[in-house]
Motif scaffolding. Structure first.
Motif, PDB file in Angstrom:
ATOM      1  N   HIS A  97       0.829  -1.202   0.000  1.00 36.92           N
ATOM      2  CA  HIS A  97       0.000   0.000   0.000  1.00 36.92           C
ATOM      3  C   HIS A  97       0.861   1.249   0.000  1.00 36.92           C
ATOM      4  O   HIS A  97       2.030   1.218   0.363  1.00 36.92           O
ATOM      5  N   GLY A  98       0.244   2.346  -0.461  1.00 39.03           N
ATOM      6  CA  GLY A  98       0.953   3.607  -0.616  1.00 39.03           C
ATOM      7  C   GLY A  98       0.456   4.682   0.324  1.00 39.03           C
ATOM      8  O   GLY A  98       0.393   5.849  -0.051  1.00 39.03           O
ATOM      9  N   PHE A  99       0.115   4.297   1.547  1.00 41.07           N
ATOM     10  CA  PHE A  99      -0.474   5.264   2.482  1.00 41.07           C
ATOM     11  C   PHE A  99       0.442   6.445   2.749  1.00 41.07           C
ATOM     12  O   PHE A  99      -0.029   7.535   2.989  1.00 41.07           O
ATOM     13  N   ARG A 100       1.749   6.261   2.702  1.00 45.86           N
ATOM     14  CA  ARG A 100       2.675   7.376   2.953  1.00 45.86           C
ATOM     15  C   ARG A 100       2.605   8.443   1.873  1.00 45.86           C
ATOM     16  O   ARG A 100       2.952   9.588   2.101  1.00 45.86           O
ATOM     17  N   GLU A 101       2.230   8.037   0.689  1.00 44.27           N
ATOM     18  CA  GLU A 101       2.139   8.972  -0.429  1.00 44.27           C
ATOM     19  C   GLU A 101       0.702   9.392  -0.702  1.00 44.27           C
ATOM     20  O   GLU A 101       0.413   9.932  -1.768  1.00 44.27           O
ATOM     21  N   ASP A 102      -0.220   9.107   0.221  1.00 44.33           N
ATOM     22  CA  ASP A 102      -1.649   9.356   0.002  1.00 44.33           C
ATOM     23  C   ASP A 102      -2.132   8.681  -1.278  1.00 44.33           C
ATOM     24  O   ASP A 102      -2.961   9.203  -2.015  1.00 44.33           O
ATOM     25  N   ASP A 103      -1.618   7.489  -1.524  1.00 41.62           N
ATOM     26  CA  ASP A 103      -1.966   6.679  -2.693  1.00 41.62           C
ATOM     27  C   ASP A 103      -2.844   5.536  -2.195  1.00 41.62           C
ATOM     28  O   ASP A 103      -2.383   4.662  -1.466  1.00 41.62           O
ATOM     29  N   PHE A 104      -4.108   5.555  -2.575  1.00 46.90           N
ATOM     30  CA  PHE A 104      -5.058   4.562  -2.086  1.00 46.90           C
ATOM     31  C   PHE A 104      -5.410   3.519  -3.138  1.00 46.90           C
ATOM     32  O   PHE A 104      -6.439   2.855  -3.045  1.00 46.90           O
ATOM     33  N   ALA A 105      -4.541   3.364  -4.130  1.00 42.17           N
ATOM     34  CA  ALA A 105      -4.731   2.326  -5.139  1.00 42.17           C
ATOM     35  C   ALA A 105      -4.542   0.949  -4.507  1.00 42.17           C
ATOM     36  O   ALA A 105      -3.967   0.815  -3.430  1.00 42.17           O
ATOM     37  N   CYS A 106      -5.028  -0.054  -5.197  1.00 41.99           N
ATOM     38  CA  CYS A 106      -4.930  -1.440  -4.735  1.00 41.99           C
ATOM     39  C   CYS A 106      -3.680  -2.070  -5.352  1.00 41.99           C
ATOM     40  O   CYS A 106      -3.520  -2.055  -6.574  1.00 41.99           O
ATOM     41  N   TYR A 107      -2.798  -2.597  -4.516  1.00 41.17           N
ATOM     42  CA  TYR A 107      -1.576  -3.248  -4.979  1.00 41.17           C
ATOM     43  C   TYR A 107      -1.563  -4.683  -4.470  1.00 41.17           C
ATOM     44  O   TYR A 107      -1.358  -4.938  -3.289  1.00 41.17           O
ATOM     45  N   LEU A 108      -1.798  -5.625  -5.381  1.00 41.65           N
ATOM     46  CA  LEU A 108      -1.866  -7.031  -5.036  1.00 41.65           C
ATOM     47  C   LEU A 108      -1.277  -7.823  -6.195  1.00 41.65           C
ATOM     48  O   LEU A 108      -1.728  -7.688  -7.334  1.00 41.65           O
ATOM     49  N   HIS A 109      -0.241  -8.626  -5.914  1.00 37.30           N
ATOM     50  CA  HIS A 109       0.483  -9.338  -6.959  1.00 37.30           C
ATOM     51  C   HIS A 109       0.721 -10.790  -6.575  1.00 37.30           C
ATOM     52  O   HIS A 109       0.762 -11.126  -5.394  1.00 37.30           O
ATOM     53  N   ALA A 110       0.934 -11.608  -7.609  1.00 37.03           N
ATOM     54  CA  ALA A 110       1.272 -13.013  -7.410  1.00 37.03           C
ATOM     55  C   ALA A 110       2.389 -13.389  -8.372  1.00 37.03           C
ATOM     56  O   ALA A 110       2.528 -12.808  -9.454  1.00 37.03           O
ATOM     57  N   SER A 111       3.179 -14.360  -7.955  1.00 38.75           N
ATOM     58  CA  SER A 111       4.240 -14.908  -8.799  1.00 38.75           C
ATOM     59  C   SER A 111       4.211 -16.418  -8.674  1.00 38.75           C
ATOM     60  O   SER A 111       4.006 -16.953  -7.584  1.00 38.75           O
ATOM     61  N   ASP A 112       4.427 -17.100  -9.786  1.00 33.92           N
ATOM     62  CA  ASP A 112       4.510 -18.560  -9.775  1.00 33.92           C
ATOM     63  C   ASP A 112       5.933 -19.053  -9.994  1.00 33.92           C
ATOM     64  O   ASP A 112       6.157 -20.252 -10.151  1.00 33.92           O
ATOM     65  N   ASP A 113       6.890 -18.118 -10.017  1.00 32.80           N
ATOM     66  CA  ASP A 113       8.288 -18.512 -10.217  1.00 32.80           C
ATOM     67  C   ASP A 113       9.207 -17.865  -9.178  1.00 32.80           C
ATOM     68  O   ASP A 113      10.326 -17.480  -9.474  1.00 32.80           O
ATOM     69  N   GLY A 114       8.726 -17.761  -7.961  1.00 37.74           N
ATOM     70  CA  GLY A 114       9.554 -17.255  -6.864  1.00 37.74           C
ATOM     71  C   GLY A 114       9.880 -15.783  -6.939  1.00 37.74           C
ATOM     72  O   GLY A 114      10.840 -15.339  -6.324  1.00 37.74           O
ATOM     73  N   GLY A 115       9.101 -15.012  -7.702  1.00 37.60           N
ATOM     74  CA  GLY A 115       9.313 -13.573  -7.786  1.00 37.60           C
ATOM     75  C   GLY A 115      10.079 -13.113  -9.006  1.00 37.60           C
ATOM     76  O   GLY A 115      10.382 -11.929  -9.131  1.00 37.60           O
ATOM     77  N   GLN A 116      10.372 -13.999  -9.931  1.00 37.84           N
ATOM     78  CA  GLN A 116      11.068 -13.583 -11.149  1.00 37.84           C
ATOM     79  C   GLN A 116      10.142 -12.783 -12.064  1.00 37.84           C
ATOM     80  O   GLN A 116      10.578 -11.872 -12.745  1.00 37.84           O
ATOM     81  N   THR A 117       8.848 -13.142 -12.060  1.00 35.86           N
ATOM     82  CA  THR A 117       7.837 -12.393 -12.796  1.00 35.86           C
ATOM     83  C   THR A 117       6.616 -12.247 -11.892  1.00 35.86           C
ATOM     84  O   THR A 117       6.351 -13.104 -11.041  1.00 35.86           O
ATOM     85  N   TRP A 118       5.891 -11.147 -12.097  1.00 32.27           N
ATOM     86  CA  TRP A 118       4.720 -10.839 -11.259  1.00 32.27           C
ATOM     87  C   TRP A 118       3.519 -10.564 -12.130  1.00 32.27           C
ATOM     88  O   TRP A 118       3.640 -10.021 -13.228  1.00 32.27           O
ATOM     89  N   ARG A 119       2.347 -10.907 -11.619  1.00 31.61           N
ATOM     90  CA  ARG A 119       1.092 -10.545 -12.271  1.00 31.61           C
ATOM     91  C   ARG A 119       0.216  -9.857 -11.234  1.00 31.61           C
ATOM     92  O   ARG A 119       0.188 -10.251 -10.069  1.00 31.61           O
ATOM     93  N   SER A 120      -0.482  -8.827 -11.685  1.00 28.44           N
ATOM     94  CA  SER A 120      -1.403  -8.123 -10.815  1.00 28.44           C
ATOM     95  C   SER A 120      -2.665  -8.965 -10.659  1.00 28.44           C
ATOM     96  O   SER A 120      -3.167  -9.523 -11.631  1.00 28.44           O
ATOM     97  N   ILE A 121      -3.163  -9.063  -9.421  1.00 22.44           N
ATOM     98  CA  ILE A 121      -4.391  -9.817  -9.182  1.00 22.44           C
ATOM     99  C   ILE A 121      -5.420  -8.950  -8.443  1.00 22.44           C
ATOM    100  O   ILE A 121      -6.274  -9.467  -7.736  1.00 22.44           O
ATOM    101  N   HIS A 122      -5.356  -7.647  -8.651  1.00 19.06           N
ATOM    102  CA  HIS A 122      -6.289  -6.745  -7.961  1.00 19.06           C
ATOM    103  C   HIS A 122      -7.517  -6.369  -8.793  1.00 19.06           C
ATOM    104  O   HIS A 122      -8.424  -5.719  -8.292  1.00 19.06           O
ATOM    105  N   GLU A 123      -7.556  -6.767 -10.053  1.00 20.33           N
ATOM    106  CA  GLU A 123      -8.678  -6.395 -10.917  1.00 20.33           C
ATOM    107  C   GLU A 123     -10.000  -6.819 -10.285  1.00 20.33           C
ATOM    108  O   GLU A 123     -10.165  -7.962  -9.875  1.00 20.33           O
ATOM    109  N   GLY A 124     -10.928  -5.870 -10.174  1.00 20.17           N
ATOM    110  CA  GLY A 124     -12.231  -6.147  -9.582  1.00 20.17           C
ATOM    111  C   GLY A 124     -12.330  -5.768  -8.113  1.00 20.17           C
ATOM    112  O   GLY A 124     -13.417  -5.785  -7.544  1.00 20.17           O
ATOM    113  N   LEU A 125     -11.217  -5.425  -7.493  1.00 22.02           N
ATOM    114  CA  LEU A 125     -11.242  -4.938  -6.116  1.00 22.02           C
ATOM    115  C   LEU A 125     -11.327  -3.415  -6.128  1.00 22.02           C
ATOM    116  O   LEU A 125     -10.746  -2.772  -6.997  1.00 22.02           O
TER     117      LEU A 125
END
Length: 168
Positions: A97-125
């Protein structure tokens, strides 16, 4: 630090994983570690996230740490939760989360390779700070998140979300 004897003795298992002081962090001495997750499936697999969005992984019980957050596309936002999967060895979830920057966007990610690549999974929240994410104990496709605006569930690994608010 790690203890194998219930806190009687401790051993350092990482270098300093915090960010340097100064710059945007001038109000706070350093981007300290905010979250640690140990894999329930694989001994020695740990993830550590910090205030500045850095996410580190060790696959050898702390002998070597690699940055897999900002270096691999995660935003420079406070890591509020990191969860190593109970179902898949290399799967990991990160909430920020970006509360320090007054950023209230949703940040939620998943990786299936230990963090080498990420996909956003916040769509719909709704735009909100996410504070917790959990996998269902039996079904790896079911996820739960808790944020500033409520609790939500996904039955398809984060592709879609439903509110669990009901009539609350």
């Amino acid at each position: 630090m790690r203890s194998r004897d219930r806190g009687e003795t401790w051993k350092a298992i990482s270098p300093d994983l915090s960010d340097e002081a100064g710059g945007e962090r001038a109000r706070v001495p350093a981007g300290t570690i905010t979250m640690l997750s140990e894999s329930p499936r694989r001994a020695g697999l740990l993830y550590a996230g910090n205030e500045g969005g850095a996410l580190y992984v060790t696959r050898d019980d702390g002998a070597r740490w690699d940055e897999v957050g900002r270096a691999h596309g995660l935003p420079a936002k406070w890591v509020s939760r990191v969860v190593a999967s109970r179902h898949v060895d290399a799967r990991v979830y990160v909430a920020q989360h970006g509360f320090r920057e007054d950023d209230f966007a949703c940040y939620l990610h998943a990786s299936d390779d230990g963090g080498q690549t990420w996909r956003s999974i916040h769509e719909g929240l709704p735009a909100q700070a996410i504070h917790v994410i959990r996998e269902d104990p039996q079904n790896p496709s079911i996820l739960y998140v808790g944020g500033d605006l409520g609790v939500y569930a996904s039955h398809d690994c984060g592709k879609t979300w439903q509110s669990l608010r009901a009539n609350l």
